[in-house]
Enzyme design. Sequence first.
Site, PDB file in Angstrom:
ATOM      1  N   ASP A 207       0.748  -1.301   0.170  1.00  0.00           N
ATOM      2  CA  ASP A 207       0.271  -0.100   0.170  1.00  0.00           C
ATOM      3  C   ASP A 207       0.698   1.795   0.283  1.00  0.00           C
ATOM      4  O   ASP A 207       0.255   2.390  -0.558  1.00  0.00           O
ATOM      5  CB  ASP A 207      -0.666  -0.018   0.791  1.00  0.00           C
ATOM      6  CG  ASP A 207      -1.899  -1.210   1.166  1.00  0.00           C
ATOM      7  OD1 ASP A 207      -1.940  -1.700  -0.185  1.00  0.00           O
ATOM      8  OD2 ASP A 207      -2.978  -1.039   2.043  1.00  0.00           O
TER       9      ASP A 207
ATOM     10  N   GLY B  54      -5.203  -0.775  -1.577  1.00  0.00           N
ATOM     11  CA  GLY B  54      -5.103   0.189  -1.360  1.00  0.00           C
ATOM     12  C   GLY B  54      -6.618   0.263  -0.100  1.00  0.00           C
ATOM     13  O   GLY B  54      -7.334   1.119  -0.198  1.00  0.00           O
TER      14      GLY B  54
ATOM     15  N   GLU C 240      -9.247  -0.736  -3.558  1.00  0.00           N
ATOM     16  CA  GLU C 240     -10.844  -0.915  -3.130  1.00  0.00           C
ATOM     17  C   GLU C 240     -11.253  -0.263  -1.583  1.00  0.00           C
ATOM     18  O   GLU C 240     -12.127  -0.083  -1.029  1.00  0.00           O
ATOM     19  CB  GLU C 240     -10.040  -2.068  -2.409  1.00  0.00           C
ATOM     20  CG  GLU C 240      -8.665  -1.710  -1.033  1.00  0.00           C
ATOM     21  CD  GLU C 240      -8.257  -3.149  -0.885  1.00  0.00           C
ATOM     22  OE1 GLU C 240      -8.521  -4.319  -0.601  1.00  0.00           O
ATOM     23  OE2 GLU C 240      -7.315  -3.299   0.795  1.00  0.00           O
TER      24      GLU C 240
ATOM     25  N   VAL D 139      -3.238 -11.163  -6.161  1.00  0.00           N
ATOM     26  CA  VAL D 139      -2.437 -10.588  -6.806  1.00  0.00           C
ATOM     27  C   VAL D 139      -1.314 -10.080  -6.997  1.00  0.00           C
ATOM     28  O   VAL D 139      -0.044  -9.804  -7.619  1.00  0.00           O
ATOM     29  CB  VAL D 139      -3.173 -11.187  -8.648  1.00  0.00           C
ATOM     30  CG1 VAL D 139      -2.073 -10.833  -9.633  1.00  0.00           C
ATOM     31  CG2 VAL D 139      -3.953 -12.795  -8.664  1.00  0.00           C
TER      32      VAL D 139
HETATM   33  O1  F6P Z   1      -1.310  -5.424   3.128  1.00  0.00           O
HETATM   34  C1  F6P Z   1      -1.765  -4.268   3.367  1.00  0.00           C
HETATM   35  C2  F6P Z   1      -3.113  -5.067   2.205  1.00  0.00           C
HETATM   36  O2  F6P Z   1      -2.543  -5.909   1.246  1.00  0.00           O
HETATM   37  C3  F6P Z   1      -4.228  -4.563   2.458  1.00  0.00           C
HETATM   38  O3  F6P Z   1      -3.765  -3.665   0.852  1.00  0.00           O
HETATM   39  C4  F6P Z   1      -5.462  -4.866   2.181  1.00  0.00           C
HETATM   40  O4  F6P Z   1      -6.375  -4.302   1.926  1.00  0.00           O
HETATM   41  C5  F6P Z   1      -4.881  -6.401   3.230  1.00  0.00           C
HETATM   42  O5  F6P Z   1      -3.951  -6.155   2.734  1.00  0.00           O
HETATM   43  C6  F6P Z   1      -5.819  -7.777   2.336  1.00  0.00           C
HETATM   44  O6  F6P Z   1      -5.626  -8.468   3.750  1.00  0.00           O
HETATM   45  P1  F6P Z   1      -6.543  -9.478   3.621  1.00  0.00           P
HETATM   46  O7  F6P Z   1      -4.312 -10.842   3.360  1.00  0.00           O
HETATM   47  O8  F6P Z   1      -6.175  -9.816   4.887  1.00  0.00           O
HETATM   48  O9  F6P Z   1      -6.606 -10.375   2.995  1.00  0.00           O
END
Ligand code: F6P
Length: 342
Positions: free
Chosen positions: A127, A170, A222, A273
């Site tokens: 992010d 993000g 997102e 991905v």
């Molecule tokens: O590391 C940050 C992030 O990649 C965010 O951008 C995203 O919303 C989140 O992690 C997703 O986390 P998880 O792996 O728990 O689905």
Amino acid sequence: MRVGILTGGGDCPGLNAVIRAVVRKAERHYGHRVIGFLDGWRGVVEDDWRELDVESCRGLLPRGGTVLGTSRHTPFNLPDGMSRAADTMRRHDLEALIAIGGEGTLSCAAEVSDSGFNVIGVPKTIDNDVGFTERTFGFDTAVAVATEAIDRLHTTAESHARVMFVEVMGRHVGHIATWAGIAGGATYTLVPEEPFDLDELCAALLRRKARGRYASIVVVAEGAKPRPGSLEIAEPQVDAYGHERLGGIASVIAQEVERRTELETRVTILGHVQRGGSPTPFDRVLATRFGVAAIDAAHARDFGMMVALRGGAIELVALREATASLKPVSPELLEVAHAFFA
Ligand code: F6P
């Protein structure tokens, strides 16, 4: 000196490159020993670890993910978490703990450091939202993946004269969306920094159609938020650590755009991905620089600090300061993106 290392929070490409760099410089340059805690702070609380040496780190530089595993666990999740973590540090005679993580892991590192642990932070996250560092590793790789996806979507968008929505990660900030949107020539980019108005987006897409250029790419972070009253979005689910599960806002927006404009839409959600696979050369170099700086800081006993990229150089900043707030996309870069909106 004995040093512990952990990786916490969501994984990202480059974590293994940091581990390798820490171990290499620790062992070959300083003669220090490194142990790796498994699954982030969980490994410290439960004393779950493995020995790390130069031999066991062979082949790690280009490998995505983290060989130590990761979790969102913190010592503060359990009433006796901190005392168990302190026992582990004593049991292994650890003089320093290197915590590699994003917002959650580093805020925890700052608190743990305030309670007297010798901690050094290393910022990671695709992010790119950690404060006081120009970049976190993983971000460059995520932007490369998102840009390639947008390039591919352009041709099919044009063939079918459709509006393609691409959702990227993000949650609080739109660094990936803004960079990939500019790099991929997006028609419009929606980021958390600028709550969007759906009527404005629809008008822009219709203006583009009126000019005879129907195919459009809309990049959506997102965590993008509609202006109040502009669009109803359901509250996201929350995981065991109170972390919102995002993903899917682009589908809601696309459906509503199609209803209001009669333009045909399709949605691609890139999801994890973006976080998988091998780091780009930039991320490998940044991760390696961070790893070397972290073990140098441990050796110099510069505790309570985070390694950071500032003005192109690696510096140390106070963990407390670095975790006080997130880093949004600069207004200057947002203005650049605006110049290309339909
Ligand atoms: O590391 C940050 C992030 O990649 C965010 O951008 C995203 O919303 C989140 O992690 C997703 O986390 P998880 O792996 O728990 O689905």
